[in-house]
Scaffold this active site. Structure first.
Site, PDB file in Angstrom:
ATOM      1  N   CYS A   1       2.008   0.179  -9.326  1.00  0.00           N
ATOM      2  CA  CYS A   1       3.097   0.691  -8.487  1.00  0.00           C
ATOM      3  C   CYS A   1       4.415   0.817  -9.248  1.00  0.00           C
ATOM      4  CB  CYS A   1       3.274  -0.190  -7.260  1.00  0.00           C
ATOM      5  SG  CYS A   1       3.506  -1.927  -7.684  1.00  0.00           S
TER       6      CYS A   1
ATOM      7  N   GLU B   1       5.620  -3.313   0.971  1.00  0.00           N
ATOM      8  CA  GLU B   1       5.619  -3.176  -0.493  1.00  0.00           C
ATOM      9  C   GLU B   1       4.903  -1.867  -0.803  1.00  0.00           C
ATOM     10  OE1 GLU B   1       6.978  -5.158  -2.780  1.00  0.00           O
ATOM     11  OE2 GLU B   1       7.668  -6.754  -1.468  1.00  0.00           O
TER      12      GLU B   1
ATOM     13  N   GLY C   1       0.817  -1.210   0.000  1.00  0.00           N
ATOM     14  CA  GLY C   1       0.000   0.000   0.000  1.00  0.00           C
ATOM     15  C   GLY C   1       0.844   1.249   0.000  1.00  0.00           C
TER      16      GLY C   1
ATOM     17  N   VAL D   1       0.410   4.691   5.095  1.00  0.00           N
ATOM     18  CA  VAL D   1      -0.066   3.574   5.922  1.00  0.00           C
ATOM     19  C   VAL D   1       1.103   2.633   6.249  1.00  0.00           C
ATOM     20  CG1 VAL D   1      -1.737   1.692   6.118  1.00  0.00           C
ATOM     21  CG2 VAL D   1      -2.400   3.814   4.974  1.00  0.00           C
ATOM     22  N   GLY D   2       2.083   2.555   5.358  1.00  0.00           N
ATOM     23  CA  GLY D   2       3.274   1.738   5.637  1.00  0.00           C
ATOM     24  C   GLY D   2       3.922   2.152   6.961  1.00  0.00           C
TER      25      GLY D   2
END
Ligand code: NAD
Length: 503
Positions: free
Chosen positions: A266, A233, A211, A215-216
């Site tokens: 991504c 990731e 994500g 949020v990581g």
């Protein structure tokens, strides 16, 4: 546990399966069930791992239409794209894992320093235990089930949290998984940030998150409380530098890499750095490729996806509007339709590096092209910004390849092609710095979800270690140092497979 696959209405979103006595298990219940399964070593045997991997493979084949429909509903994902980048990709990972499972599970004998002889040593991959996998919405099948392949191959149990922003795919996965996989080994918990937060409050043996960087950071902070290892990731702005070679092929490949999933990829080239003179034609070449892919009106093409939701759409349209009022920017394309969440493949020529579109991951079908004077300047541009998930160079000359490889910091480097490295099971997939940490795919997924445990064994029938015990008199010190643990490399003794442990 006797869980059935009935999906329940809120308050718990649609995330649980009935436990057979009328109460939907809570996040905590699921955690306890998975922990129990892990403690009883449910998934440890090769047989059980292979059974679950085969079941996952069957699920992808028999549930294919359900997944295709869901991906079309969430993202307007064309079936061919859905096959190539989601279903077939995970299926290939399953087949690859099944083919290599025995080899990956093997213990490896290790050499032993002379002073410690006779003894035996080996490393053996052990399952980490209970794994939490949190997915993103853009490749909602691949980023959730891809890590699951590694987790199952490595003998773990897992909780899957799909993204709520791809609700049809989330629901399809929640329906399919309990139909095929052992419910003691894999559970799906649907929901949004609240469910994620609840899951992150519990103790896991590894967390794999796909994500955003924002949020990581939340995930890494929550994991730190339990000292849980994490694989992050994440995304970022992947640059494509065009230096020399076949400009038409480069343009087509950049156009294809960018426009897959309507730019919501991504590893997609986020922007282009065109080096030096002779690149004036590049914007038209890329534009022509878009037209060739989708016709003059991409909105009428069945092969072109849509933006995931109104919020993401408005953000992207904001970039186009900014460019349209900036006289120094040439906009090629720029059409959109809010009702259908359609944005035309759009090229922005002559963008200011300080413009908003260059400050965050674009994650949509908008491609800024900037001009730089040299490869050095391009590399300085890239390295002055957060490390991307991938960096691409279009050049046929070996020297620029080696300079680019040497100097650019990115999760992956690819020459004359975009995105494709992510489909190669023999390559690790992951970011570096701001684009993430850790990796998976193929063997790397197995390794990520395994603990490489050393086992050392030495018989005590004859105490050959006496020589190393205090008191350290002169003679003893000399003998100990003469067999010199420090230079163990030279004196290592290889223990052959089949040698008795502990001798
Ligand atoms: P996101 O971070 O918004 O959401 C990802 C997951 O986190 C979702 O399941 C969501 O429910 C959960 N989540 C959201 N808010 C949370 C919170 N406050 N606490 C805990 N969990 C929370 O990301 P996204 O929008 O779904 O995905 C887009 C991003 O993912 C892009 O940056 C893209 O580049 C990146 N991405 C990376 C890869 C990769 O493999 N490196 C693959 C796909 C997407």
């Amino acid at each position: 546990m006797g869980l059935t696959s009935r999906r329940t209405a809120p308050p718990r979103a649609s995330k649980q399966h009935d436990d057979g006595v009328g109460r939907a298990p809570t996040v905590r219940d699921v955690h306890v069930q998975l922990r129990d399964a892990s403690a009883t070593r449910l998934m440890h045997t090769r047989r059980m791992r292979a059974l679950q991997l085969k079941a996952l493979g069957r699920m992808l084949v028999e549930g294919e239409q359900e997944l295709l429909d869901a991906l079309a509903a969430d993202l307007g994902k064309p079936a061919v794209e859905a096959h190539l980048t989601e279903i077939d990709l995970v299926k290939h990972e399953v087949d690859f894992a099944l083919l290599h499972l025995s080899e990956w599970m093997e213990a490896h004998h290790a050499k032993i320093p002379m002073l410690l002889q006779p003894a035996s040593a080996k490393t053996e991959p052990q399952p980490k235990g209970a794994i939490l996998i949190i997915g993103a919405w853009n490749y909602p099948v691949q980023v959730l089930l891809g890590p699951l392949v590694g987790a199952l191959a490595a003998g773990n149990v897992a909780a899957l949290k799909p993204s709520e922003l791809a609700p049809a795919t989330s629901a399809a996965i929640a329906r399919l998984v309990p139909r095929y996989l052992d419910r003691r080994a894999v559970q799906v918990l649907e929901g949004g940030a609240d469910v994620s937060a609840e899951l992150l409050g519990l103790e896991w043996d590894h967390i794999c998150f796909t994500g955003s960087q924002r949020v990581g950071r939340i995930v890494a902070e929550a994991a730190a409380k339990h000292l849980t290892p994490v694989t992050l990731e994440l995304g970022g702005k992947c640059p494509a530098v065009v230096l020399d070679g076949n400009l038409h092929a480069a343009g087509r490949r950049i156009a294809h890499g960018k426009i897959l999933n309507a730019g919501q990829t991504c590893t997609a080239p986020d922007y282009v750095l065109a080096v030096g003179q002779g690149m004036e034609k590049l914007p038209e070449v890329i534009h022509r490729a878009f037209v060739r892919f989708f016709g003059r009106d991409a909105s009428a093409s069945r092969d072109y996806g849509r933006i995931v939701n109104r919020k993401a759409f408005d953000r992207l349209v904001g970039f186009i509007e900014d460019a349209e009022i900036d006289r120094s920017v040439r906009v090629i394309g720029g059409g959109y339709d809010a009702e259908t969440l359609y944005i035309e493949p759009t090229i922005l020529v002559g963008v200011d590096p300080e413009a908003a579109v260059m400050q965050e991951e674009i994650f949509g079908p908008i491609l800024p092209i900037l001009t730089v004077a040299s490869l050095d300047e391009a590399m300085r541009f890239i390295n002055a910004r957060p490390s991307p998930l991938a960096a691409y160079l279009f050049s046929e000359r070996p020297r620029p390849h080696s300079v680019f490889e040497d100097q650019v910091r990115a999760g992956a480097i690819a020459f004359n092609v975009c995105n494709m490295h992510a489909a190669v099971s023999t390559l690790p997939f992951g970011g570096v710095g701001a684009s993430g940490m850790g990796n998976y795919h193929g063997r790397y997924g197995f390794d990520t979800f395994s603990q490489l445990r050393p086992v050392f064994s030495k018989t005590a029938l004859v105490d050959t270690l006496k020589i190393a015990y205090p008191p350290y008199r002169k003679g003893k010190t000399r003998v100990v140092r003469s067999v010199n643990l420090g230079s163990a490399g030279r004196q290592d003794v290889d223990v052959k497979p089949g040698d008795k442990p502990g001798m």
